[in-house]
Write a protein that holds these residues in place. Structure first.
Motif, PDB file in Angstrom:
ATOM      1  N   ASP A   1      56.938  -6.936   5.560  1.00 57.36           N
ATOM      2  CA  ASP A   1      57.977  -6.103   6.164  1.00 57.36           C
ATOM      3  C   ASP A   1      58.763  -6.831   7.247  1.00 57.36           C
ATOM      4  OD1 ASP A   1      57.090  -4.091   4.538  1.00 57.36           O
ATOM      5  OD2 ASP A   1      55.774  -3.196   6.039  1.00 57.36           O
ATOM      6  N   LEU A   2      58.437  -8.087   7.477  1.00 61.60           N
ATOM      7  CA  LEU A   2      59.157  -8.828   8.532  1.00 61.60           C
ATOM      8  C   LEU A   2      60.540  -9.239   8.042  1.00 61.60           C
ATOM      9  CD1 LEU A   2      56.346 -11.231   9.789  1.00 61.60           C
ATOM     10  CD2 LEU A   2      57.217  -9.199  10.946  1.00 61.60           C
ATOM     11  N   ASP A  19      52.171  -7.097  15.019  1.00 60.76           N
ATOM     12  CA  ASP A  19      51.278  -6.203  14.276  1.00 60.76           C
ATOM     13  C   ASP A  19      51.964  -5.573  13.062  1.00 60.76           C
ATOM     14  OD1 ASP A  19      53.009  -4.694  15.684  1.00 60.76           O
ATOM     15  OD2 ASP A  19      51.519  -3.441  16.684  1.00 60.76           O
ATOM     16  N   VAL A  20      53.058  -6.217  12.612  1.00 61.17           N
ATOM     17  CA  VAL A  20      53.767  -5.721  11.426  1.00 61.17           C
ATOM     18  C   VAL A  20      53.352  -6.578  10.231  1.00 61.17           C
ATOM     19  CG1 VAL A  20      56.056  -5.508  10.385  1.00 61.17           C
ATOM     20  CG2 VAL A  20      55.704  -4.881  12.780  1.00 61.17           C
ATOM     21  N   LEU A  21      53.225  -5.947   9.046  1.00 61.00           N
ATOM     22  CA  LEU A  21      52.845  -6.706   7.856  1.00 61.00           C
ATOM     23  C   LEU A  21      53.898  -7.769   7.549  1.00 61.00           C
ATOM     24  CD1 LEU A  21      51.547  -3.937   5.416  1.00 61.00           C
ATOM     25  CD2 LEU A  21      50.332  -5.189   7.219  1.00 61.00           C
ATOM     26  N   GLU A  65      50.141 -11.556  13.195  1.00 60.47           N
ATOM     27  CA  GLU A  65      49.059 -12.144  13.977  1.00 60.47           C
ATOM     28  C   GLU A  65      47.857 -12.484  13.093  1.00 60.47           C
ATOM     29  OE1 GLU A  65      47.352 -11.291  18.357  1.00 60.47           O
ATOM     30  OE2 GLU A  65      47.047  -9.674  16.926  1.00 60.47           O
ATOM     31  N   GLN A  84      56.614  -7.805  16.961  1.00 62.52           N
ATOM     32  CA  GLN A  84      56.426  -7.758  15.506  1.00 62.52           C
ATOM     33  C   GLN A  84      55.048  -8.247  15.081  1.00 62.52           C
ATOM     34  OE1 GLN A  84      59.469  -6.187  15.534  1.00 62.52           O
ATOM     35  NE2 GLN A  84      59.636  -7.014  13.466  1.00 62.52           N
ATOM     36  N   LEU A 109      48.940  -9.034   5.322  1.00 61.60           N
ATOM     37  CA  LEU A 109      48.393  -9.340   6.638  1.00 61.60           C
ATOM     38  C   LEU A 109      49.503  -9.137   7.661  1.00 61.60           C
ATOM     39  CD1 LEU A 109      46.411 -12.655   6.041  1.00 61.60           C
ATOM     40  CD2 LEU A 109      45.579 -10.311   5.985  1.00 61.60           C
ATOM     41  N   THR A 110      49.132  -8.782   8.885  1.00 61.66           N
ATOM     42  CA  THR A 110      50.150  -8.729   9.925  1.00 61.66           C
ATOM     43  C   THR A 110      50.442 -10.162  10.366  1.00 61.66           C
ATOM     44  OG1 THR A 110      48.577  -8.655  11.746  1.00 61.66           O
ATOM     45  CG2 THR A 110      49.197  -6.550  10.764  1.00 61.66           C
TER      46      THR A 110
END
Ligand SMILES: Nc1ncnc2c1ncn2[C@@H]1O[C@H](COP(=O)(O)OP(=O)(O)OP(=O)(O)O)[C@@H](O)[C@H]1O
Ligand SMILES: [Mg+2]
Lengths: 464, 233
Positions: free
Chosen positions: B130-131, B125-127, B92, B123, B89-90
């Motif tokens: 990958d954060l 909308d980043v999965l 958000e 960030q 999931l992103t």
């Protein structure tokens, strides 16, 4: 180099044994031996309908299948491990931090898998099988059988490694290619004869040992592995991707389900992860096509069986493997701090499972129509739903959210086989007595609901 | 707000938490201090119903944690030690997911507020997988405060955050408490406690060796480090 290999072996052992305790895991080979012994003992009943050669052929294919499962697990499993233990924790990932090349590590990884599973599956299987045969006074050459079964296993393993490499390099294109080839295969081999199966090189090596065929077998193992290693592609995290927020939209579409938000998460996990929707094609539709293709031929050996019934049962059992995909992304610990029970997560997975089951459901419907048996469609649908529900309820009860790992535990695996085997065989047997008896399968539905209810209580108690 | 009596947890022979009595009142910013492996995380997991104590009683918001852990988790914001938001999931989407689990309405603005306050709107909308670690911690902070609970329990709140963000989080926590919230944090950095906490407990090898207000005469003006060493020896 050898040090690395040894550490990987240790790692594999500890990882497995950590999941279900040392004893449970160490007993696993014994269970395998027991199962294969029963298999060969059962020949005393079945020798009228199945010849000894057919049984030998069957077990060579079984080992081929096991090999490809192990390979497939190594391929999908990496992703799972990654999720569960984090990037840096596995030795297979150590090329990122240690001065060792990826190829060396991967070569070690394959060899480790082969040796590890030789002792876990192949050896106990062969011992059990040959021992069972001796009891009923049939004699096989143990070492030859061990070798040919092992080769079967390795061929399966190395081909799946090759497939995974093709897939990693070509991605979606490979998928379409694969589907295309399968369809071609289907068309081309429509008139496939049973004899073709007897040409599995490792099986031929058993029946007519010769140096040539031995070399063929070894080539079939070595060449795909080498190609896989040459074109090895390890997926480093690529550039950061940005995604549109799809949560609201999807969960609104699913909102007739109680757990629509979880299903949305399952859907996004599924479609954004490695392989994505390709997983359905790769690990469900392709195998189903193969079963569709081979089943009529295989069943020729056993007269009087209703192929469509057997196919439906097999598809329902394969459908239950979708539950594994659903739980492999989740550990309860990622929910433990939210107001949720384990049962909530399990229920949400079953919601998603019921939705995913539309695919196998359609397969059964299409197969029934294709077989020209539209009249029987209600029976087939009921049979499918009942068996799929029953198998998944047993899986949930026995393994909860840890399906992939738990089935390696001796006790769990044995209970799984005992709970499902007789029921499934019973259904097929009833259908053979009288086709309309498949409707008895309806009884499995309340049983499944009861088992599920028990599972929720069980896993809430255990994981808390 | 939190009451623990004779709370203990054994892992085999290890006494991770050993007969701890603790009382935390509404409006406190309580810091649980202790070196690595002293039992802070284990303590937090018992307070929030994530693991069952071997012995003892614990109630939060007046709810018996053993009897009704779900209710406690509903009423509390919790940030675990190893933050593991579902990976595909992103950022958000993850907050939306949590909001749905907590049955919230109109949370979108709150999400936006957190993105801008902790400066990670770029960030969102980043999965999650990958954060960066720091960004994940920010996301977990947002997640814990989303339903505006009266009590928030955080295992190592400032871990992985840069000094600027640490400042912002500290400010936020202080502000939250001044508006009537209660915060429980664990940390092994002693000076954080002096900076923001109103009361603290020191845990060492599973035993609570001190608990009291920051202005407790026993501490005096000494650096906490000296006080701590004295207690331990
Ligand atoms: N699941 C577990 N199984 C066995 N032992 C555990 C488990 N969890 C914690 N322990 C042990 O309990 C003790 C306390 O661990 P805990 O994680 O509570 O410490 P901590 O104070 O949070 O440390 P840190 O500052 O490093 O986070 C340690 O000795 C640890 O090894
Ligand atoms: Mg800790």
């Amino acid at each position: 180099m050898f040090e690395l290999f040894r550490s990987m072996m240790k790692e594999e052992w500890r990882m497995h044994s950590a999941f279900f305790g040392n004893r449970g895991f160490a007993l696993f080979p014994l269970v395998i031996a027991a199962v294969s012994m029963l298999l060969s003992l059962s020949m005393i009943i079945f020798w009228r309908i199945i010849s000894q050669t057919d049984v030998l052929l069957g077990i060579h294919y079984l080992l081929l299948f096991m090999g490809s499962m192990v390979g497939g697990f190594g391929l999908l499993g990496r992703e799972v491990m990654n999720r569960r233990f984090g990037q840096a924790s596995l030795l297979a990932y150590s090329s990122r931090t240690l001065p060792i090349s990826e190829r060396v590590i991967f070569a070690n990884f394959i060899v480790k898998d082969v040796i590890y599973y030789f002792f876990l599956y192949v050896l106990p299987f062969t011992v059990g099988f040959v021992a069972g045969a001796i009891i009923i006074d049939m004699h096989y050459s143990f070492f030859l059988l061990l070798m040919t079964l092992f080769l079967s296993f390795c061929i399966g393993l190395s081909f799946v490694f090759l497939l995974s490499t093709i897939y990693a390099n070509l991605g979606k294109k490979a998928l379409f290619l694969l589907v295309f080839i399968t369809v071609l295969f289907l068309v081309f081999f429509q008139g496939l004869e049973f004899e073709v199966f007897y040409r599995l090189p490792s099986f031929v090596l058993y029946t007519e040992p010769s140096l040539n065929i031995l070399i063929t077998c070894i080539t079939l193992v070595i060449v795909p592995s080498i190609i896989s290693l040459i074109f090895l592609k390890v997926d480093y995290p690529q550039s950061q991707k940005h995604y549109k927020n799809q949560f609201r939209k999807i969960s609104d579409q699913l909102n007739f389900y109680a757990y629509s938000h979880f299903m949305t998460k399952d859907y996004l996990d599924f479609s954004r992860s490695e392989g994505g929707a390709g997983k359905i094609v790769f690990s469900f539709l392709v195998p189903v096509l193969l079963v569709w293709l081979f089943l009529p031929q295989l069943l020729k050996a056993v007269s009087g069986l209703d192929t469509l019934v057997v196919f439906t049962v097999v598809v329902a059992m394969m459908a239950s493997s979708m539950y594994n995909w659903l739980v492999e992304f989740d550990m309860f610990s990622s929910y433990a701090f939210l107001p949720l029970n384990v049962a909530d997560v399990l229920r949400s997975k079953l919601n998603s499972y019921s939705l995913l089951n539309v695919v196998p459901f359609l397969v059964v419907v299409i197969a029934t129509i294709y077989a020209g048996r539209l009249n029987d469609i209600v029976h087939m649908v009921i049979l499918f739903i009942a068996v799929s529900m029953y198998v998944v309820s047993v899986t949930v009860y026995l393994t909860g959210l840890n399906t992939t790992f738990s089935l390696y535990s001796a006790g769990t695996f044995a209970s799984y086989v005992l709970a499902i085997g007789p029921v499934v065989l019973g259904m097929i047997f009833l259908a053979q007595l009288n086709f309309y008896l498949v409707l008895v399968s309806v009884l499995l539905i309340p049983v499944s609901l009861f088992v599920l209810k028990k599972s929720f209580v069980k896993w809430d108690r255990l994981e808390a | 707000m939190i009451t623990a009596k004779n709370l203990s947890k054994n892992f085999g022979d290890t006494k991770a938490v050993d007969a701890v009595d603790l009382e935390i009142k509404k409006g406190e910013l309580f810091g649980l201090l202790g070196p690595n492996g002293s039992g802070k995380t284990t303590m937090i997991k018992m307070l929030t119903g994530q693991i069952k104590p071997t012995e003892g009683e614990v109630s939060v918001h007046g709810v018996d944690v053993l009897a009704d852990p779900l209710r406690v988790k509903e009423l509390t914001g919790i940030i675990p030690e190893q933050e593991t938001p579902p990976s595909f999931l992103t950022a958000e989407e993850y907050l939306y997911f949590v909001a749905k689990i907590r049955k919230l309405e109109g949370f979108e603005d709150k999400c936006e507020w957190w993105f801008s306050y902790l400066d990670f709107a770029g960030q969102k909308d980043v999965l999650c997988k990958d954060l960066s670690r720091g960004t994940r911690q920010k996301l977990m902070l947002a997640q814990a405060f989303l339903h505006e609970p009266e009590l928030v329990i955080i295992d190592e709140p400032l871990i992985n955050l840069d000094p600027l963000m640490q400042r912002k989080v500290k400010d936020y926590l202080r502000d939250y408490v001044s508006k009537g919230g209660t915060v429980f944090i664990s940390t092994h950095i002693l000076e954080i406690a002096r900076e923001i906490c109103s009361s603290m407990g020191i845990i060492y090898k599973g035993k609570l060796v001190f608990s009291g207000n920051m202005d407790d005469p026993a501490i005096g003006d000494r650096p906490l480090e000296d006080f701590f060493l004295e207690l331990v020896n």
